[in-house]
Design a protein around this motif. Structure first.
Motif, PDB file in Angstrom:
ATOM      1  N   GLN A   1      -4.775  13.483  -0.548  1.00  0.00           N
ATOM      2  CA  GLN A   1      -4.028  12.511  -1.362  1.00  0.00           C
ATOM      3  C   GLN A   1      -3.857  11.171  -0.641  1.00  0.00           C
ATOM      4  N   GLY A   2      -3.783  11.185   0.695  1.00  0.00           N
ATOM      5  CA  GLY A   2      -3.670   9.943   1.438  1.00  0.00           C
ATOM      6  C   GLY A   2      -2.284   9.632   1.973  1.00  0.00           C
ATOM      7  N   LYS A   3      -1.252  10.308   1.467  1.00  0.00           N
ATOM      8  CA  LYS A   3       0.105   9.974   1.926  1.00  0.00           C
ATOM      9  C   LYS A   3       0.272  10.328   3.403  1.00  0.00           C
ATOM     10  N   PRO A   4       1.103   9.559   4.143  1.00  0.00           N
ATOM     11  CA  PRO A   4       1.290   9.866   5.567  1.00  0.00           C
ATOM     12  C   PRO A   4       1.786  11.299   5.776  1.00  0.00           C
TER      13      PRO A   4
ATOM     14  N   ILE B   1       2.364   6.414  10.966  1.00  0.00           N
ATOM     15  CA  ILE B   1       1.931   5.598   9.822  1.00  0.00           C
ATOM     16  C   ILE B   1       3.041   5.564   8.757  1.00  0.00           C
ATOM     17  N   ASP B   2       3.362   4.362   8.265  1.00  0.00           N
ATOM     18  CA  ASP B   2       4.384   4.216   7.219  1.00  0.00           C
ATOM     19  C   ASP B   2       3.777   4.231   5.821  1.00  0.00           C
ATOM     20  N   ALA B   3       2.557   3.721   5.682  1.00  0.00           N
ATOM     21  CA  ALA B   3       1.940   3.650   4.348  1.00  0.00           C
ATOM     22  C   ALA B   3       0.453   3.936   4.469  1.00  0.00           C
ATOM     23  N   GLY B   4      -0.049   4.754   3.539  1.00  0.00           N
ATOM     24  CA  GLY B   4      -1.465   5.110   3.523  1.00  0.00           C
ATOM     25  C   GLY B   4      -2.201   4.315   2.461  1.00  0.00           C
ATOM     26  N   PRO B   5      -3.376   4.808   2.069  1.00  0.00           N
ATOM     27  CA  PRO B   5      -4.180   4.109   1.064  1.00  0.00           C
ATOM     28  C   PRO B   5      -3.644   4.369  -0.341  1.00  0.00           C
ATOM     29  N   LEU B   6      -4.208   3.678  -1.325  1.00  0.00           N
ATOM     30  CA  LEU B   6      -4.002   4.074  -2.721  1.00  0.00           C
ATOM     31  C   LEU B   6      -5.018   5.176  -3.017  1.00  0.00           C
ATOM     32  N   ILE B   7      -4.905   5.790  -4.200  1.00  0.00           N
ATOM     33  CA  ILE B   7      -5.695   6.987  -4.474  1.00  0.00           C
ATOM     34  C   ILE B   7      -7.195   6.674  -4.554  1.00  0.00           C
TER      35      ILE B   7
END
Ligand code: NAD
Length: 494
Positions: free
Chosen positions: A100-103, A328-334
């Protein structure tokens, strides 16, 4: 740096307790990639219409046995699933981040959140009961029963692919229903990963079927089959409308958790340090791809300058990157199309007079990232209600600031949307906070709180944000039917 764990499941539909390899490795497979790096994770076999029908048949068959199992024993299976999820928290979270990409810390929090629904509904299963109602005629009585509705069709999105599934699966199974679950195309792996965990916890084959596939293929089969009695969707309002129409000829029960456009009202007496901290956490949570995220920030004109200064400092300090990396505080979008969509909304707002007052593009210097899938956390001031940045769900890490002068004006503008999922209000005067919270048309209002959702409470939208609720005492009722038996009252012969 953490890594995606080896799979303990097959990338294929799970039907009657086995992997349906036939459709896997065929031409109709869906490619799942890590959105942070673009790395290939799996080719997942899509369920075709025939597989979905077989899954419904199997679920209907399994339903006869499952509903006869005592509710307390059904609940034990769910509680064991909660414990198993928590004991495998790390590997499940790493898979979730990779897909999903979330930290990673957010993914681990989602595992806890999902487990809390298995635990909650495991406990609620034994609390489903009917009642005896006095009959107005002599010698008779009414038995009011709560019965499992039948096979449930469950459809979930990609932003909380584990927790959204857990909410539905746990409630349906606790009610005594069997279920056919269609996860989102972007995130089928985490759903399939749950299958062996449920089986090990004692779930009989066929009680939960998992059919990855296209919404346009699986949805109509679930909607048309008369054995499916409940359809529960979490997704966009547009999908809700189309599913409702497809379900209409069969008069199916619907439980819909749809899109939002949450207002976040900052009262003149708000503590801006708290506001900044919680607003940035809320907006960076899953990079803003959350139905309950703040979409329109109404700030009193006298406090806007100070808020911008504080937000700019916090945004600049954010670490953006692969969620499997440390800190990491923020990952990619989907996916790339999501970035394009958000970029378009920001560009339109700027062209119409909005101003970008903070932006963090630090990910551009990080090697190994799929740059096209990242969007910079951005603060836009001077946003007007009519801009798409305010009138529609953004689904990205963008903080649009809309200034107001009077409280009635802020409340009216906050409610001027067809959506009614979540709302937030920040301030210090409790009476005023309470009054504003009550005036907001939303299914849930967070007062000085950025994430009020818990298994213990019902969560569902009003207006076009949905029908029904998940969690709380209410969640299980979505899968129960009330039936009445009117019968002679037994008596002792004298
Ligand atoms: P989406 O509506 O595109 O997809 C959701 C699910 O519906 C997916 O599994 C998809 O394959 C399926 N689907 C698509 N077309 C279908 C059809 N015709 N019939 C049946 N199923 C179909 O939404 P998304 O992009 O995955 O998720 C984002 C949206 O979900 C946002 O609008 C967000 O607000 C909403 N959402 C709401 C909640 C909530 O609790 N209210 C929670 C998370 C996300």
């Amino acid at each position: 740096m953490k890594t995606c764990p080896p799979f303990w499941f097959e990338p294929a539909p799970w039907v009657d307790g086995a992997w349906r390899q036939a459709s896997h490795r065929g031409s109709d497979a869906c490619t799942v990639r890590n959105p942070a790096t673009g790395a290939l994770l799996a080719e997942v076999g899509r369920a075709d219409a025939g597989t979905v029908t077989a899954a419904i048949e199997g679920a209907a068959r399994a339903g006869r046995g499952w509903r006869e199992i005592p509710a307390a024993a059904r609940g034990e299976v769910l509680k064991r699933t909660a414990a198993a999820l928590l004991s495998r928290r790390d590997e499940v979270a790493r898979l979730l981040t990779a897909e999903q990409g979330k930290p990673y810390p957010q993914a681990a929090g989602e595992v806890d959140y999902a487990a809390s629904f298995f635990q909650w509904f495991g406990e609620e299963a034994r609390r489903v009961h009917g009642r005896i109602v006095p009959h107005p005629e002599p010698g008779r009585e009414f038995l009011v029963e709560q019965c499992p509705a039948g096979v449930a069709g469950l459809i979930t999105p990609w932003n909380f692919p584990l927790a959204q599934g857990a909410k539905k699966v746990a409630a349906a199974l606790a009610a005594g229903c069997t279920a056919v679950w269609k996860p989102a195309e972007a995130t089928p792996l985490i759903a399939l990963a749950l299958a062996p965990i449920l089986a090990e916890a004692g779930l009989p084959p066929g009680v939960l079927q998992i059919v990855p596939g296209k919404g346009s293929v699986v949805g109509p089969v679930l909607a048309a089959d008369p054995r499916v009695r409940v359809l529960s969707l979490t997704g966009s309002t547009a999908t809700g409308i189309s599913l409702m129409a497809a379900a209409a000829p069969g008069i199916k029960r619907l439980s819909l958790e749809l899109g939002g456009n949450a207002p976040f009202i900052i009262l003149p007496d708000a503590d801006l340090e708290l506001v900044t901290d919680q607003l940035v956490r809320l907006k960076m949570f899953v990079s803003g791809q959350v139905c309950v995220t703040a979409n329109r920030i109404f700030v009193h004109a006298d406090r806007e300058g100070e808020l911008i200064e504080r937000l700019a400092a916090r945004i600049a300090a954010l670490r953006i990157g692969d969620g499997l990396a440390e800190g990491i505080d923020a990952g990619p979008l989907i996916h790339t199309a999501a970035c394009r969509d958000v970029r378009g909304r920001v560009a339109e707002a700027v062209a119409a007079g909005g101003r970008i007052v903070a932006e963090n593009r630090s990910f551009e210097d990080v090697p190994g990232l799929d740059q096209q899938n990242f969007f910079p956390p951005t603060v836009v001031a001077g946003v007007e209600d009519s801009m798409r940045l305010a009138s529609e769900e953004i689904f990205g890490p963008v903080i649009p600031l809309l200034s107001y002068r009077t409280l009635p004006e802020a409340v009216d503008r906050a409610n001027a949307t067809p959506y009614g999922l979540a709302a937030y209000v920040y301030g210090t005067d409790l009476a005023r906070l309470r009054a504003v919270a009550s005036a907001l048309e939303a299914g849930i209002v967070g007062v000085n709180e950025w994430r009020p959702l818990k298994a213990e409470i019902p969560f569902g939208g009003v207006k076009q944000s949905g029908i029904g609720a998940e969690g709380g005492e209410e969640g299980i009722r979505e899968f129960l039917e009330t039936r009445v038996i009117s019968m002679p009252k037994p008596g002792v012969e004298r």
